[in-house]
Design a protein around this motif. Structure first.
Motif, short mmCIF file in Angstrom:
data_model
loop_
_atom_site.label_atom_id
_atom_site.label_comp_id
_atom_site.label_asym_id
_atom_site.label_seq_id
_atom_site.Cartn_x
_atom_site.Cartn_y
_atom_site.Cartn_z
N GLY A 5 0.80 -1.23 0.00
CA GLY A 5 0.00 0.00 0.00
C GLY A 5 0.82 1.27 0.00
O GLY A 5 0.34 2.33 0.44
N ILE A 6 2.05 1.20 -0.51
CA ILE A 6 2.93 2.38 -0.54
C ILE A 6 2.78 3.07 -1.88
O ILE A 6 3.24 2.57 -2.90
N THR A 7 2.11 4.20 -1.89
CA THR A 7 1.82 4.89 -3.16
C THR A 7 2.16 6.37 -3.08
O THR A 7 1.69 7.15 -3.88
N LYS A 8 2.96 6.77 -2.11
CA LYS A 8 3.24 8.20 -1.93
C LYS A 8 4.33 8.67 -2.88
O LYS A 8 4.79 7.95 -3.74
N ASP A 9 4.75 9.92 -2.67
CA ASP A 9 5.74 10.58 -3.51
C ASP A 9 7.02 9.74 -3.56
O ASP A 9 7.69 9.53 -2.55
N ALA A 10 7.36 9.25 -4.75
CA ALA A 10 8.51 8.36 -4.91
C ALA A 10 9.83 9.06 -4.62
O ALA A 10 10.85 8.40 -4.41
N ASP A 11 9.85 10.40 -4.61
CA ASP A 11 11.10 11.10 -4.36
C ASP A 11 11.41 11.23 -2.87
O ASP A 11 12.54 11.52 -2.48
N VAL A 12 10.40 11.05 -2.02
CA VAL A 12 10.61 11.18 -0.57
C VAL A 12 11.06 9.84 -0.01
O VAL A 12 10.36 8.84 -0.15
N PRO A 13 12.25 9.78 0.60
CA PRO A 13 12.71 8.50 1.15
C PRO A 13 11.74 7.93 2.18
O PRO A 13 11.22 8.66 3.03
N LEU A 14 11.51 6.64 2.07
CA LEU A 14 10.66 5.92 3.02
C LEU A 14 11.29 4.56 3.24
O LEU A 14 11.54 3.81 2.29
N ALA A 15 11.56 4.24 4.49
CA ALA A 15 12.22 2.97 4.82
C ALA A 15 11.62 2.42 6.11
O ALA A 15 10.90 3.11 6.82
N GLN A 16 11.94 1.16 6.39
CA GLN A 16 11.42 0.52 7.61
C GLN A 16 12.51 -0.36 8.21
O GLN A 16 13.23 -1.06 7.49
N VAL A 17 12.63 -0.31 9.53
CA VAL A 17 13.65 -1.09 10.23
C VAL A 17 13.16 -2.53 10.41
O VAL A 17 12.11 -2.76 11.01
N LEU A 18 13.93 -3.48 9.91
CA LEU A 18 13.57 -4.90 10.00
C LEU A 18 14.29 -5.60 11.15
O LEU A 18 13.80 -6.61 11.66
N LYS A 19 15.44 -5.07 11.55
CA LYS A 19 16.24 -5.74 12.57
C LYS A 19 17.24 -4.73 13.14
O LYS A 19 17.75 -3.88 12.40
N THR A 20 17.51 -4.82 14.43
CA THR A 20 18.50 -3.97 15.08
C THR A 20 19.60 -4.84 15.65
O THR A 20 19.33 -5.87 16.28
N TYR A 21 20.85 -4.44 15.40
CA TYR A 21 22.01 -5.15 15.96
C TYR A 21 22.81 -4.17 16.82
O TYR A 21 22.88 -2.97 16.52
N PHE A 22 23.46 -4.68 17.86
CA PHE A 22 24.50 -3.93 18.57
C PHE A 22 25.78 -4.72 18.41
O PHE A 22 25.93 -5.81 18.95
N THR A 23 26.69 -4.18 17.59
CA THR A 23 27.91 -4.90 17.25
C THR A 23 29.05 -4.46 18.16
O THR A 23 29.09 -3.30 18.60
N PRO A 24 30.01 -5.36 18.45
CA PRO A 24 31.13 -4.99 19.32
C PRO A 24 31.98 -3.87 18.72
O PRO A 24 32.50 -3.02 19.43
N GLN A 25 32.10 -3.85 17.37
CA GLN A 25 32.99 -2.87 16.74
C GLN A 25 32.26 -1.56 16.41
O GLN A 25 32.71 -0.48 16.79
N GLY A 26 31.12 -1.68 15.73
CA GLY A 26 30.50 -0.48 15.16
C GLY A 26 29.31 0.06 15.92
O GLY A 26 28.65 0.99 15.46
N GLY A 27 28.99 -0.51 17.08
CA GLY A 27 27.84 -0.01 17.81
C GLY A 27 26.54 -0.45 17.16
O GLY A 27 26.42 -1.56 16.63
N LYS A 28 25.56 0.45 17.15
CA LYS A 28 24.22 0.10 16.69
C LYS A 28 24.13 0.09 15.16
O LYS A 28 24.57 1.02 14.49
N LEU A 29 23.52 -0.98 14.63
CA LEU A 29 23.25 -1.09 13.20
C LEU A 29 21.76 -1.37 13.02
O LEU A 29 21.21 -2.25 13.70
N SER A 30 21.11 -0.64 12.12
CA SER A 30 19.69 -0.87 11.82
C SER A 30 19.58 -1.40 10.39
O SER A 30 19.98 -0.72 9.44
N LEU A 31 19.04 -2.61 10.26
CA LEU A 31 18.82 -3.21 8.94
C LEU A 31 17.48 -2.69 8.42
O LEU A 31 16.44 -2.90 9.05
N VAL A 32 17.49 -2.00 7.29
CA VAL A 32 16.27 -1.34 6.81
C VAL A 32 15.95 -1.74 5.38
O VAL A 32 16.85 -2.01 4.57
N ARG A 33 14.66 -1.78 5.08
CA ARG A 33 14.18 -1.94 3.70
C ARG A 33 13.84 -0.56 3.19
O ARG A 33 13.06 0.18 3.81
#
Length: 683
Positions: A293-321
């Motif tokens: 149901g995503i039909t909005k302005d294609a130029d405006v970034p829209l993403a969603q977080v699928l998974k969150t990691y806390f890594t020993p080296q890089g801290g927080k990572l958010s896996l997004v679509r």
């Protein structure tokens, strides 16, 4: 990865039951596509998936692993998802962001009953996929271990899928070993070769009858959604291959059919045909966005977080679509500036400058952003749908082994819950324990391992105390309490008469006074109530008191020595005297539970609930779940601790339940005696 020849994007979740070989399949996919030069294996703990120490310690997937690669000009991102029901939240969250799922399963290596048990474990997964209309195909792995006919496996799978399953291939065997396959679209036969593409071979005519039956089944299922194909079949016209492939693509993309392929991932058998099918038939990212149901302005970034990691080296990572628009390095999303932008191959990070619509990438340092959140740049509060949060069903009381670590615990658990939303925690007001809730014993052990490894917080654990309460069975009146204390200067004097009465269950506590003539001055009456309330925190049996009414009926005071504090002490003395006369009795919390189970196990579930002092309220078919029941019951919280363990054991791992606190109920005498004996001994 050569971005110049990248022609499209496809995000694929690899899902299926525990031990079906999902991580091995991911390793083979990455090897075949050239993303890795040497295959690892689960036993040696050197695979791209299951890269965390918690996964390798248990030889099982405990969190989503993302791995990007390329094949035939398509940029693939595979999400290897846990198979254990205790980590299903991870899988469901990941599925919300993919274009297609590959359901990995294995055939039975014994009998028809074993096959039934194997496919039954897929029922909740198929139901989730179909509820969200997520296109999916089946890959039957470990075909070298099959003792059942391929078509028998196919038909068994149909019993747990609301969508028709259509065979895409038919196996060729030499003796008892699978050696190749026939593509049912082209009717070309192929011979497997370890570590190399399959070779075309002449059609094995001894299989003509079986292959024809399987192909006819495929075409008839597709014809249910294509009138033209139906006409061709009725007129016995051979449909063109392009038409069949087009139907497969359209019907798969609309979640109308489920194609079935097979192979042996450990030897790379069937992996290239699987990739080819994904290239030809998987829906495009644009189709997936429309489905969501995503039909909005294609130029405006829209993403969603699928998974969150806390890594020993890089801290927080958010896996997004990325659903629309473009993400760039340093972009500000929901008011938070992202750090780096990466594609992942397990724990390896490949830095990229931008990611377009349809890609799955990782963003670093999105502080305050959690799994499921929708990300935008224009302040739009739109929230894309995400998987429902699973009800926690198993608990442990936890405490840091080192007392000085208590101050760090809250922050560490907050991060733990960001990584895994199916966990929950509470500081229990009655028992004063920190309680960690999750989906099962292994789930909580993984969480505790993370606390120890990532945050240097080793924990001691025990089963949570049951938050018993107590109340009274009979009233008592004219309960006298006097507090008189004389020392140098002013003394202390308070004198009260109380009436104590039981209240109906659930009424809590009520205090009032019937003082006349000022025998207890108004300014001291709040002190009386305070003394009563302080006593009720720990009653005659040693537990918080509920459902009691206390009335201040009389008293006396001293014009110099009386004070609010003195009347508070007098009230406590009166309560200590009076409550023992009111027949105090122990109460236990009762939960209302809703158990979901395949109906073949309903009788066993009813026995399980009854055997744990549960009260069956009824059972009925479970909504739109075919051949499942929902059992509703009252269950004492004291009996709930290992309930999920036994329930899963009885139902091949697929039974589940939801619960909420409902009411307090008197504890049976024999059990109450044991509880009180334990409590008096400091247990």
């Amino acid at each position: 990865m050569n971005e110049k020849v990248r022609l499209g994007t496809c995000n694929v979740a690899i899902v299926g039951p525990y031990l079906s070989g999902k991580t091995t399949l991911l390793e083979s996919l990455l090897s075949v596509t050239g993303a890795i030069t040497r295959k690892g294996n689960v036993k040696d703990g050197n695979t791209v998936g299951d890269s965390s120490q918690e996964a390798r310690d248990r030889h099982m997937t405990v969190e989503v692993t993302s791995a990007s690669t390329q094949y035939s000009g398509i940029g693939f991102t595979f999400l290897d998802c846990p198979g254990s029901v205790e980590f299903a939240q991870e899988t469901y969250n990941a599925l919300m962001g993919v274009d297609i799922a590959v359901v990995v399963c294995e055939p039975s290596n014994n009998d028809a009953n074993g096959l039934h048990q194997k496919v039954l474990t897929l029922a909740p997964l198929f139901k989730f996929l179909d509820d969200w209309e997520i296109p999916h195909l089946v890959f039957i792995n470990k075909m070298d271990r099959a003792s059942t006919n391929f078509m028998d496996v196919l038909h068994a799978l149909k019993s747990v899928s609301s969508r028709p399953l259509v065979p895409h291939q038919y196996p060729i065997s030499q003796g008892e070993q699978i050696s190749g396959f026939i593509d049912l679209v082209t009717e070309q036969a192929y011979q497997y070769h370890a570590g190399a593409p399959a070779d075309p071979i002449p059609f094995p005519h001894q299989l003509k009858e079986q292959e024809h039956a399987a192909r006819t089944e495929m075409l008839e299922e597709l014809a249910n959604f294509d009138d033209h194909l139906l006409e061709e079949l009725l007129e016995e016209i051979e449909p063109p291959q392009d038409e069949i492939l087009q139907d497969l693509k359209l019907d798969l993309g609309a979640d109308l059919v489920v194609p079935v392929l097979f192979g042996i991932a450990e030897q790379d058998y069937g992996v290239r045909p699987l990739l080819d099918a994904l290239v030809r038939e998987a829906p495009t990212p644009e189709t997936t966005a429309q489905r969501r149901g995503i039909t909005k302005d294609a130029d405006v970034p829209l993403a969603q977080v699928l998974k969150t990691y806390f890594t020993p080296q890089g801290g927080k990572l958010s896996l997004v679509r990325v659903w629309q628009g473009k993400l760039t390095d340093g972009i500000v999303l929901n008011g938070v500036r992202a750090g780096g932008l990466y594609r992942l191959i397990g724990q390896q990070q490949q830095s990229v400058n931008e990611a377009g619509a349809g890609e799955i990438v990782a963003l670093s340092r999105l502080e305050g952003i959690k799994t499921g959140d929708t990300l935008t740049t224009n302040g739009n509060k739109q929230q894309l749908a995400c998987a429902a949060k699973m009800t926690p069903v198993y608990a442990l009381a936890i405490a840091p082994e080192k007392r000085n670590d208590e101050v760090k615990l809250s922050g560490a658990i907050t991060k733990l819950l960001e990584e895994d939303p199916s966990l929950a925690w509470e500081q229990h007001g009655d028992t004063h324990e920190v309680i960690l809730w999750g989906q099962g014993e292994i789930h909580l052990q993984v969480a505790l391992d993370r606390l120890r490894r990532k945050y240097n917080l080793p924990m001691s654990t025990h089963l949570p105390q049951v938050p018993y309460k107590e109340t009274i069975r009979r009233p008592a009146s004219s309960i006298h309490g006097r507090y008189k204390h004389q020392s140098g200067g002013h003394g202390q004097f308070g004198d009260v008469y109380l009436e104590i009465q039981p209240l109906p269950r659930g009424e809590g506590f009520n205090f009032r006074d019937t003082i006349v003539g000022g025998v207890v001055p108004k300014q001291y009456i709040p002190g009386v109530e305070m003394g009563v309330r302080e006593y009720l925190v720990r009653g005659a049996l040693g537990f918080p008191v509920v459902d009691v009414a206390v009335t201040l009926t009389n008293g006396s005071y001293h014009s110099v020595d009386s004070s609010e504090q003195a009347f508070k002490q007098a009230a406590r003395i009166a309560m200590q005297t009076g409550m023992t006369k009111c027949e105090p009795t122990l109460l236990e919390p009762i939960a209302q539970i809703e158990v979901s189970t395949p109906n073949e196990f309903t009788a066993k579930v009813l026995q399980l609930v009854s055997g744990r002092r549960g009260q069956i309220l009824g059972y009925e078919p479970r909504g739109d779940w075919q051949s499942w029941d929902k059992v509703t019951a009252y269950l004492p919280q004291a009996e709930m601790q290992n309930f999920i363990v036994e329930l899963r054991s009885l139902t091949l791992g697929v039974g589940c339940f939801e619960w909420h606190y409902d009411h307090l109920q008197e504890v049976p005498n024999k059990i109450a005696e044991k509880v009180l004996a334990t409590n008096s001994n400091g247990g």
